[in-house]
Design a protein around this motif. Structure first.
Motif, short mmCIF file in Angstrom:
data_model
loop_
_atom_site.label_atom_id
_atom_site.label_comp_id
_atom_site.label_asym_id
_atom_site.label_seq_id
_atom_site.Cartn_x
_atom_site.Cartn_y
_atom_site.Cartn_z
N TYR A 215 0.84 -1.21 0.00
CA TYR A 215 0.00 0.00 0.00
C TYR A 215 0.87 1.25 0.00
O TYR A 215 2.03 1.20 0.40
CB TYR A 215 -0.89 0.03 1.25
CG TYR A 215 -1.97 -1.02 1.24
CD1 TYR A 215 -3.23 -0.76 0.75
CD2 TYR A 215 -1.70 -2.29 1.75
CE1 TYR A 215 -4.22 -1.73 0.75
CE2 TYR A 215 -2.68 -3.27 1.76
CZ TYR A 215 -3.94 -2.98 1.26
OH TYR A 215 -4.91 -3.94 1.26
N GLU A 216 0.27 2.36 -0.42
CA GLU A 216 0.99 3.64 -0.36
C GLU A 216 1.05 4.10 1.09
O GLU A 216 0.16 3.78 1.90
CB GLU A 216 0.23 4.71 -1.17
CG GLU A 216 0.21 4.45 -2.66
CD GLU A 216 1.56 4.77 -3.34
OE1 GLU A 216 2.47 5.28 -2.66
OE2 GLU A 216 1.69 4.47 -4.53
N SER A 217 2.07 4.90 1.41
CA SER A 217 2.10 5.49 2.75
C SER A 217 2.58 6.94 2.64
O SER A 217 3.13 7.35 1.62
CB SER A 217 3.00 4.69 3.69
OG SER A 217 4.30 4.63 3.15
N GLY A 218 2.30 7.73 3.68
CA GLY A 218 2.70 9.14 3.69
C GLY A 218 1.49 10.05 3.63
O GLY A 218 0.38 9.68 4.00
N PHE A 219 1.75 11.27 3.13
CA PHE A 219 0.70 12.28 3.08
C PHE A 219 0.46 12.68 1.63
O PHE A 219 1.09 12.16 0.72
CB PHE A 219 1.10 13.50 3.93
CG PHE A 219 1.19 13.17 5.39
CD1 PHE A 219 0.06 13.19 6.19
CD2 PHE A 219 2.40 12.80 5.97
CE1 PHE A 219 0.13 12.87 7.54
CE2 PHE A 219 2.49 12.48 7.31
CZ PHE A 219 1.36 12.51 8.10
#
Ligand code: FES
Length: 361
Positions: A215-219
């Protein structure tokens, strides 16, 4: 012989004294608590747990409910310790569903969101107002859509996605949904169900606090926007989430068609201020003077001192809290502008005191 004075002399006064609507509401309420001739009352028919801090409340309203458009919100009134308190929640269901649903995430210090999550159960009655809001589709639904959701900002977007599903939409939609972790995804099973029913939807979950493999992570960043929407100029964007996410989105999407819905209490939208000392607020109708610090919204500071003016959305949308400022200066929390000292109407949920004030309350 004495006559009954109201009937004989003042029939109108007598009718006023009788309050026919109140009596009708009383008797109807005895038959069924959902019945009323004046108030939109809704019975809780189910409570579903979405995540550890979010519940979906399924509601069956009475005949006064006039319906809604996907993306709109509704005022919900509950009674807490003898006090009627109203908050606005987006409807997460679709207008054609047999019941309404709101999906409520507990907010830190949020009186109503915590009350709903802790106390509301099947069979309870909630009072609603009319649905409103313009976070809705225009007549012509764009062929390319990007939804940016943050936390509980998914609720109106969920309703909009259901709308597209039911209207046999044929365009292209990307949902970038920002949450703290996989466990915090709200309405997950329904989102996945919509995705499996249609060909046009791509859902990307982005975890800000707890990354997960695959999955993507961060903002929210320019990179992630462009990765999933290379053709931003011809995309219509709908943003719903906390203020920092909205601000970031608006700055990254300059020149792009954006519709946004704010989803946080005003005190969380502005940078915290620490002030020395207090200022006087004279309430001209109740002849009271209180001292406030001017660190939070006037509404919050009044409530902290046991004064409860009318309020609704608490985010500058519904105008329920408008009152006349007779003298003094306030800061508009939505844009940081400081007012003149003269008379004007202010929304006390999104203003804080800058000087001593006289308020018509
Ligand atoms: S409570 Fe809705 S605008 Fe202030």
């Amino acid at each position: 012989m004495k006559t009954f004075p109201f009937i004989y002399n003042e029939p109108k006064e007598f009718l006023k004294f009788l309050q026919p609507k109140d009596w009708a509401n009383f008797f109807l309420g005895e038959i069924n608590p959902r019945f009323s001739v004046t108030a939109i009352k809704a019975k809780v028919v189910a409570v579903k747990e979405e995540t550890a801090d979010t519940k979906t409340i399924v509601l069956k309203p009475n005949w006064l409910w006039k319906g809604f458009q996907s993306g709109q919100h509704v005022p919900v009134t509950v009674e807490i310790a003898g006090r009627r308190i109203t908050r606005f929640y987006s409807l997460s269901s679709h207008p054609s569903d047999s019941n309404l649903q709101i999906t409520v995430k507990r907010q830190k210090g949020g009186l109503v969101s915590n009350f709903i999550n802790q106390n509301i159960k099947k069979g309870d009655i909630l009072e609603l107002g009319e649905a409103s809001g313009d976070f809705v589709f225009s007549k012509e639904i764009p062929k390319q859509l990007l939804f940016l959701a943050g936390g509980s900002g998914i609720t109106p977007i969920h309703s909009l996605l259901k709308d597209l599903e039911k209207s046999n939409y044929t365009g292209k939609v990307t949902l970038l949904y920002f949450v703290r972790s996989y466990e915090d995804i709200i309405l997950k099973s329904s989102l996945e169900k919509i995705k499996s029913n249609v060909k046009w939807l791509n859902i990307v979950y982005v975890f800000s606090d707890v990354p997960k493999e695959g999955y993507e992570s961060g903002f929210l960043t320019k990179e992630i926007l462009e990765k999933y929407n290379p053709d931003l100029k011809s995309t219509s964007v709908y943003v719903c989430g906390p203020s920092p996410m909205q601000t970031k989105a608006l700055s990254l999407l300059e020149g792009v068609k954006v519709k946004s819905e704010l989803f946080l209490l005003p005190s969380q939208n502005v940078s915290n201020v620490k002030k020395e000392g207090t200022v006087d607020v004279f309430l001209t109708l109740s002849h009271k003077t209180i001292q406030v610090k001017g660190e939070k919204s006037l509404l919050e500071e009044l409530e902290e001192q046991g004064i409860y003016p009318q309020s609704g959305c608490r985010m500058g949308i519904c105008h329920t809290c408008v009152c006349k400022k007779q003298t003094g200066s306030v800061t508009d929390l939505s844009n940081g502008e400081v007012s003149e000292l003269g008379e004007e109407n202010i929304q006390i949920c999104v203003t804080r005191a800058e000087s001593s004030l006289e308020l018509e309350l």
